[in-house]
Design a protein around this motif. Structure first.
Motif, mmCIF file in Angstrom:
data_model
loop_
_atom_site.group_PDB
_atom_site.id
_atom_site.type_symbol
_atom_site.label_atom_id
_atom_site.label_comp_id
_atom_site.label_asym_id
_atom_site.label_seq_id
_atom_site.Cartn_x
_atom_site.Cartn_y
_atom_site.Cartn_z
ATOM 1 N N ASN A 146 0.799 -1.225 0.000
ATOM 2 C CA ASN A 146 0.000 0.000 0.000
ATOM 3 C C ASN A 146 0.830 1.273 0.000
ATOM 4 O O ASN A 146 0.305 2.351 -0.273
ATOM 5 N N ASP A 147 2.121 1.149 0.316
ATOM 6 C CA ASP A 147 2.983 2.334 0.300
ATOM 7 C C ASP A 147 3.615 2.578 -1.066
ATOM 8 O O ASP A 147 4.442 3.471 -1.222
ATOM 9 N N GLY A 148 3.236 1.761 -2.061
ATOM 10 C CA GLY A 148 3.774 1.933 -3.407
ATOM 11 C C GLY A 148 4.847 0.941 -3.774
ATOM 12 O O GLY A 148 5.261 0.878 -4.938
ATOM 13 N N GLY A 149 5.322 0.162 -2.818
ATOM 14 C CA GLY A 149 6.332 -0.861 -3.110
ATOM 15 C C GLY A 149 5.694 -2.200 -3.412
ATOM 16 O O GLY A 149 4.611 -2.278 -3.994
ATOM 17 N N PHE A 150 6.369 -3.266 -3.035
ATOM 18 C CA PHE A 150 5.790 -4.596 -3.191
ATOM 19 C C PHE A 150 6.263 -5.480 -2.047
ATOM 20 O O PHE A 150 7.351 -5.294 -1.510
ATOM 21 N N TRP A 151 5.403 -6.435 -1.649
ATOM 22 C CA TRP A 151 5.738 -7.326 -0.546
ATOM 23 C C TRP A 151 6.097 -8.728 -1.027
ATOM 24 O O TRP A 151 6.661 -9.520 -0.279
ATOM 25 N N ALA A 152 5.796 -9.029 -2.272
ATOM 26 C CA ALA A 152 6.120 -10.340 -2.846
ATOM 27 C C ALA A 152 6.507 -10.166 -4.301
ATOM 28 O O ALA A 152 5.902 -9.367 -5.031
ATOM 29 N N LEU A 153 7.508 -10.917 -4.719
ATOM 30 C CA LEU A 153 7.927 -10.944 -6.113
ATOM 31 C C LEU A 153 8.290 -12.383 -6.447
ATOM 32 O O LEU A 153 9.124 -12.995 -5.767
ATOM 33 N N ALA A 154 7.638 -12.924 -7.458
ATOM 34 C CA ALA A 154 7.875 -14.319 -7.841
ATOM 35 C C ALA A 154 8.224 -14.400 -9.325
ATOM 36 O O ALA A 154 7.568 -13.769 -10.156
ATOM 37 N N LEU A 155 9.250 -15.159 -9.619
ATOM 38 C CA LEU A 155 9.716 -15.331 -10.993
ATOM 39 C C LEU A 155 9.812 -16.823 -11.287
ATOM 40 O O LEU A 155 10.534 -17.549 -10.599
ATOM 41 N N TYR A 156 9.087 -17.273 -12.305
ATOM 42 C CA TYR A 156 9.135 -18.694 -12.668
ATOM 43 C C TYR A 156 10.521 -19.060 -13.174
ATOM 44 O O TYR A 156 11.031 -20.139 -12.906
ATOM 45 N N VAL A 157 11.137 -18.136 -13.888
ATOM 46 C CA VAL A 157 12.536 -18.275 -14.303
ATOM 47 C C VAL A 157 13.280 -17.083 -13.706
ATOM 48 O O VAL A 157 13.198 -15.969 -14.233
ATOM 49 N N PRO A 158 13.989 -17.269 -12.592
ATOM 50 C CA PRO A 158 14.626 -16.139 -11.910
ATOM 51 C C PRO A 158 15.784 -15.558 -12.725
ATOM 52 O O PRO A 158 16.747 -16.251 -13.041
ATOM 53 N N VAL A 159 15.667 -14.289 -13.034
ATOM 54 C CA VAL A 159 16.713 -13.559 -13.760
ATOM 55 C C VAL A 159 16.926 -12.244 -13.018
ATOM 56 O O VAL A 159 16.001 -11.425 -12.907
ATOM 57 N N GLY A 160 18.124 -12.034 -12.530
ATOM 58 C CA GLY A 160 18.403 -10.860 -11.725
ATOM 59 C C GLY A 160 18.138 -9.545 -12.425
ATOM 60 O O GLY A 160 17.732 -8.563 -11.794
ATOM 61 N N ASN A 161 18.345 -9.505 -13.737
ATOM 62 C CA ASN A 161 18.169 -8.251 -14.462
ATOM 63 C C ASN A 161 16.704 -7.826 -14.566
ATOM 64 O O ASN A 161 16.415 -6.711 -15.006
ATOM 65 N N LEU A 162 15.788 -8.701 -14.165
ATOM 66 C CA LEU A 162 14.388 -8.297 -14.101
ATOM 67 C C LEU A 162 14.127 -7.397 -12.897
ATOM 68 O O LEU A 162 13.075 -6.764 -12.808
ATOM 69 N N ILE A 163 15.095 -7.345 -11.965
ATOM 70 C CA ILE A 163 14.966 -6.519 -10.762
ATOM 71 C C ILE A 163 16.018 -5.418 -10.732
ATOM 72 O O ILE A 163 15.746 -4.282 -10.331
ATOM 73 N N ARG A 164 17.206 -5.762 -11.151
ATOM 74 C CA ARG A 164 18.351 -4.847 -11.050
ATOM 75 C C ARG A 164 18.067 -3.535 -11.785
ATOM 76 O O ARG A 164 17.640 -3.522 -12.942
ATOM 77 N N GLY A 165 18.283 -2.420 -11.081
ATOM 78 C CA GLY A 165 18.077 -1.108 -11.674
ATOM 79 C C GLY A 165 16.727 -0.485 -11.364
ATOM 80 O O GLY A 165 16.527 0.710 -11.609
ATOM 81 N N VAL A 166 15.799 -1.269 -10.795
ATOM 82 C CA VAL A 166 14.522 -0.696 -10.373
ATOM 83 C C VAL A 166 14.757 0.080 -9.077
ATOM 84 O O VAL A 166 15.324 -0.445 -8.120
ATOM 85 N N GLN A 167 14.339 1.320 -9.045
ATOM 86 C CA GLN A 167 14.551 2.152 -7.856
ATOM 87 C C GLN A 167 13.636 1.688 -6.731
ATOM 88 O O GLN A 167 12.408 1.632 -6.886
ATOM 89 N N MET A 168 14.218 1.352 -5.609
ATOM 90 C CA MET A 168 13.467 0.813 -4.488
ATOM 91 C C MET A 168 13.067 1.906 -3.491
ATOM 92 O O MET A 168 13.600 3.010 -3.511
ATOM 93 N N SER A 169 12.109 1.547 -2.628
ATOM 94 C CA SER A 169 11.678 2.406 -1.516
ATOM 95 C C SER A 169 11.150 3.753 -1.980
ATOM 96 O O SER A 169 11.428 4.795 -1.380
ATOM 97 N N THR A 170 10.364 3.743 -3.050
ATOM 98 C CA THR A 170 9.688 4.952 -3.518
ATOM 99 C C THR A 170 8.199 4.668 -3.619
ATOM 100 O O THR A 170 7.748 3.520 -3.515
#
Length: 229
Positions: A131-155
């Motif tokens: 509810n604060d705009g972030g996320f509490w769960a993230l699931a990847l059937y094929v985990p690839v770090g670059n799907l997360i890397r570079g996303v600005q967190m805590s905004t």
């Protein structure tokens, strides 16, 4: 399905964890709530049908928290880098959770678990918005770090940006229900209301009582009692 569930957490040291709970709580009270939130989350995760459970820690966990988990140290860098590094630890579908949603239940995860139990899942990624705009769960059937890397967190737009990253990669993304992260005392109250009868809810109720007493919100002298009698 060979699912890995990873909980990313930090040691609950007063003054170093959940500092946005202070005030109205003291640092020690905030650390207690953080510890109960973590322990309650891990208890729920033990019930998730998974091939492997990871506790990705900044610091050293309590022995009872570590039970049933492979404990590994968090990587270096920002949160996006640390989350991306978890992808390298999984050799199959991966679900990443935080320590800030003690109201987590297996029922809240059931859409994801049912989908990924199919031979052909409908969604190859899942996101649980906060509810604060972030996320509490993230699931990847094929985990690839670059799907997360570079996303600005805590905004206020982290969840939206992460969803856009996944969709831009061509993934069909399922969405879990929105939850409140325990970051401030009002959100702690919201989380407690969603998990009544749990250790976390009881601890928040005790903390709320202490806050009321310490701030003398209610008069306590005999004259006041006589006036309202």
């Amino acid at each position: 399905m060979k699912l890995t569930v990873a909980v990313i957490a930090k040691a609950c040291v007063p003054g170093k964890v959940k500092t946005r709970l202070t005030p109205p709580l003291a640092a020690g009270q905030a650390a207690v709530l953080a510890q109960i939130s973590l322990s309650q989350t891990l208890h729920t995760v033990r019930g998730v049908p998974a091939g492997r459970r990871l506790l990705v820690m900044d610091g050293t966990p309590l022995s009872h928290d570590a039970a049933g988990f492979d404990v590994v140290a968090q990587g270096s860098g920002g949160l996006d880098e640390r989350l991306a590094a978890i992808c390298d630890m999984a050799d199959g579908p991966l679900l990443i959770l935080g320590m800030d949603t003690p109201q987590l239940t297996l029922a809240l995860l059931s859409p994801l678990l049912e989908d990924w139990s199919r031979a052909r899942p409908h969604h190859h990624a899942w996101l649980g918005p906060a509810n604060d705009g972030g996320f509490w769960a993230l699931a990847l059937y094929v985990p690839v770090g670059n799907l997360i890397r570079g996303v600005q967190m805590s905004t206020r737009h982290t969840g939206r940006d992460q969803l856009a990253r996944l969709r831009h990669a061509g993934l069909d993304v399922g969405q879990l229900c929105a939850l409140s992260d325990v970051d401030t005392f009002p959100t702690a109250l919201e989380a407690a209301a969603d998990c009544p009868g749990t250790p976390f809810a009881a601890a928040v109720l005790d903390a709320a009582g202490a806050v009321l007493r310490d701030h003398r919100i209610f008069p306590r002298d005999d004259a006041f009692r006589e006036d309202i009698a």
